[in-house]
Design a protein around this motif. Structure first.
Motif, PDB file in Angstrom:
ATOM      1  N   ILE A 290     -30.423  17.421 -15.347  1.00  0.00           N
ATOM      2  CA  ILE A 290     -28.992  17.460 -15.649  1.00  0.00           C
ATOM      3  C   ILE A 290     -28.703  16.493 -16.791  1.00  0.00           C
ATOM      4  N   THR A 291     -27.963  17.016 -17.774  1.00  0.00           N
ATOM      5  CA  THR A 291     -27.522  16.149 -18.854  1.00  0.00           C
ATOM      6  C   THR A 291     -26.011  15.957 -18.731  1.00  0.00           C
ATOM      7  N   MET A 292     -25.595  14.693 -18.724  1.00  0.00           N
ATOM      8  CA  MET A 292     -24.164  14.402 -18.633  1.00  0.00           C
ATOM      9  C   MET A 292     -23.683  13.752 -19.928  1.00  0.00           C
ATOM     10  N   GLY A 293     -22.589  14.278 -20.459  1.00  0.00           N
ATOM     11  CA  GLY A 293     -21.945  13.624 -21.600  1.00  0.00           C
ATOM     12  C   GLY A 293     -20.795  12.798 -21.064  1.00  0.00           C
ATOM     13  N   PHE A 294     -20.800  11.504 -21.320  1.00  0.00           N
ATOM     14  CA  PHE A 294     -19.755  10.630 -20.773  1.00  0.00           C
ATOM     15  C   PHE A 294     -18.978   9.950 -21.895  1.00  0.00           C
ATOM     16  N   SER A 295     -17.652  10.052 -21.844  1.00  0.00           N
ATOM     17  CA  SER A 295     -16.828   9.353 -22.824  1.00  0.00           C
ATOM     18  C   SER A 295     -16.070   8.215 -22.130  1.00  0.00           C
ATOM     19  N   GLN A 296     -16.436   7.002 -22.501  1.00  0.00           N
ATOM     20  CA  GLN A 296     -15.832   5.803 -21.898  1.00  0.00           C
ATOM     21  C   GLN A 296     -14.643   5.338 -22.743  1.00  0.00           C
ATOM     22  N   VAL A 297     -13.651   4.738 -22.084  1.00  0.00           N
ATOM     23  CA  VAL A 297     -12.452   4.232 -22.772  1.00  0.00           C
ATOM     24  C   VAL A 297     -12.808   3.230 -23.861  1.00  0.00           C
ATOM     25  N   GLY A 298     -13.602   2.225 -23.498  1.00  0.00           N
ATOM     26  CA  GLY A 298     -13.918   1.154 -24.446  1.00  0.00           C
ATOM     27  C   GLY A 298     -14.642   0.044 -23.723  1.00  0.00           C
ATOM     28  N   ALA A 299     -14.406  -1.181 -24.151  1.00  0.00           N
ATOM     29  CA  ALA A 299     -15.007  -2.352 -23.496  1.00  0.00           C
ATOM     30  C   ALA A 299     -13.937  -3.440 -23.424  1.00  0.00           C
ATOM     31  N   GLU A 300     -12.737  -3.020 -22.999  1.00  0.00           N
ATOM     32  CA  GLU A 300     -11.569  -3.900 -23.089  1.00  0.00           C
ATOM     33  C   GLU A 300     -11.495  -4.983 -22.020  1.00  0.00           C
ATOM     34  N   SER A 301     -12.222  -4.803 -20.907  1.00  0.00           N
ATOM     35  CA  SER A 301     -12.036  -5.737 -19.786  1.00  0.00           C
ATOM     36  C   SER A 301     -13.325  -5.919 -18.992  1.00  0.00           C
ATOM     37  N   GLY A 302     -13.298  -6.931 -18.107  1.00  0.00           N
ATOM     38  CA  GLY A 302     -14.445  -7.151 -17.215  1.00  0.00           C
ATOM     39  C   GLY A 302     -14.656  -5.933 -16.328  1.00  0.00           C
TER      40      GLY A 302
ATOM     41  N   MET B 194     -22.479  10.516 -10.071  1.00  0.00           N
ATOM     42  CA  MET B 194     -23.743  11.244 -10.252  1.00  0.00           C
ATOM     43  C   MET B 194     -23.930  12.284  -9.144  1.00  0.00           C
ATOM     44  N   ASP B 195     -23.533  11.919  -7.964  1.00  0.00           N
ATOM     45  CA  ASP B 195     -23.576  12.837  -6.824  1.00  0.00           C
ATOM     46  C   ASP B 195     -22.729  14.077  -7.090  1.00  0.00           C
ATOM     47  N   LEU B 196     -21.529  13.833  -7.593  1.00  0.00           N
ATOM     48  CA  LEU B 196     -20.615  14.936  -7.900  1.00  0.00           C
ATOM     49  C   LEU B 196     -21.183  15.823  -9.000  1.00  0.00           C
ATOM     50  N   ALA B 197     -21.804  15.180  -9.999  1.00  0.00           N
ATOM     51  CA  ALA B 197     -22.377  15.945 -11.114  1.00  0.00           C
ATOM     52  C   ALA B 197     -23.430  16.912 -10.589  1.00  0.00           C
ATOM     53  N   LYS B 198     -24.257  16.457  -9.667  1.00  0.00           N
ATOM     54  CA  LYS B 198     -25.308  17.307  -9.096  1.00  0.00           C
ATOM     55  C   LYS B 198     -24.685  18.475  -8.336  1.00  0.00           C
TER      56      LYS B 198
END
Ligand code: GYE
Length: 330
Positions: free
Chosen positions: A41-53, A293-297
């Motif tokens: 399975i290949t997942m493409g993930f788009s993250q918001v950024g790195a704005e916070s802890g 990851m579980d949901l992706a599967k």
């Protein structure tokens, strides 16, 4: 005799392979639009950024969980810009990934790109933050927190603390980035909870973008414009931590002169709470990777998944933070 047995074994093996092959094809038909049928399975993930802890812990959770689940992860950091997220999602569609997952920086404006993914037969999972699309078939599920509830828990704690107040209690609010689900929802939940006591008044409310720098800068303005601030409600720990600097620089004692309530409960926030600088935190868990990851599967295998999966969360007082801190993972 031995030859016959070998021949039979080969025949059995061949049919197993054949059935396996057909089953794998069936999977790809019901599941994602992935071009390859190697079972990966290949997942493409788009993250918001790195704005916070919180965001850093969330990114780590996603990367580690993908590796543990044997899912190939394509990861893009959108630097808090919706246009970058849309670009990344279009790239993933073009690359024919099996599943697209993303955490939408703002709630609105996703229908077109989500429709493109749907038309390409690629399932989408929303994680952490949701979208306001009326068409719920544009994504398979939304995994994340109930932000209204977090705001409500923060507000209810304050109502309890200030129930004996005889005069106005002046509250300032540091919001997350404009248009983000957690900013809209935490504001709503908090506002609704404090409405039971007319003494509790939000005298100023502005976005600090979920960052320390934003929190510090906006708090400086609040302090300049308002001689009497009793309470700060910050939509996340990082803005609260930034605000601490502004409060101290203004000659006030955080946690005493100004009651500070935040959301998230990342390590630095919990430390400030244990040290008596914050007064209360509503938890928001960033550890969404394993469930994602579980949901992706499941989605790839064509299984139906619940449309909404809520993260379990708690709240922390100063005493509870002292207890929980040594075992905090993020
Ligand atoms: O509270 C904040 C982060 O979407 C729940 O985003 C997340 C929020 C989190 O920047 O720290």
């Amino acid at each position: 005799m031995r030859k016959m047995r070998t021949q039979r074994a080969i025949a059995v093996l061949a049919s197993v392979l054949l059935i396996g092959g057909v089953a794998a094809c069936g999977n790809s038909d019901t599941g994602g639009g992935g071009s390859k049928d190697d079972g990966k399975i290949t997942m493409g993930f788009s993250q918001v950024g790195a704005e916070s802890g919180w965001r850093t812990a969330n990114t780590t959770s996603i990367k580690e969980s993908a590796a543990a689940a044997g899912i190939e992860l394509k990861f893009d950091d959108a630097q808090q810009k919706q246009e970058n997220q849309i670009k990344a999602i279009r790239n993933y569609i073009q690359q024919k990934v099996d599943v697209i997952a993303f955490s939408p920086v703002v709630e609105s404006g996703w229908d077109t790109v989500l429709k493109e993914a749907k038309d390409a037969g690629i399932p989408v999972i929303l994680t952490d933050r949701s979208v306001d699309s009326a068409d719920k078939t544009l994504y398979k599920t939304f995994l994340g927190s109930d932000f209204v509830k977090e705001g409500k828990l923060a507000g209810e704690w304050l109502v309890e603390q200030k129930k004996g107040a005889t005069g106005p209690v002046n509250i300032v609010e540091l919001q997350g980035n404009t248009g983000a689900a957690p900013a809209n929802d935490r504001k709503k939940g908090f506002g609704e909870a404090i409405a039971v006591n007319p003494n509790l008044k939000i005298i100023a409310s502005q976005p600090g973008d979920f960052t320390r720098a934003g929190g510090k800068q906006v708090m400086e303005q609040f302090l300049k414009a308002n001689p009497k601030i009793d309470v700060l409600f910050a939509h996340n720990d990082d803005m609260g931590l930034g605000a601490l600097e502004a409060i101290t620089a203004a000659g006030k004692v955080p946690g005493k002169d100004i009651t500070i309530i935040t959301v998230d409960a990342v390590k630095d926030g919990m430390q400030a709470l244990a040290d008596g600088k914050f007064n209360f935190i509503a938890e928001c868990s960033p550890l969404l990777g394993p469930q994602l990851m579980d949901l992706a599967k499941k989605v790839k295998a064509g299984e139906t998944v619940p449309p909404r999966i809520e993260t379990e969360e708690t709240t922390f007082t100063q005493e509870q933070a002292k207890e929980a801190l040594p075992n905090r993972k993020y």
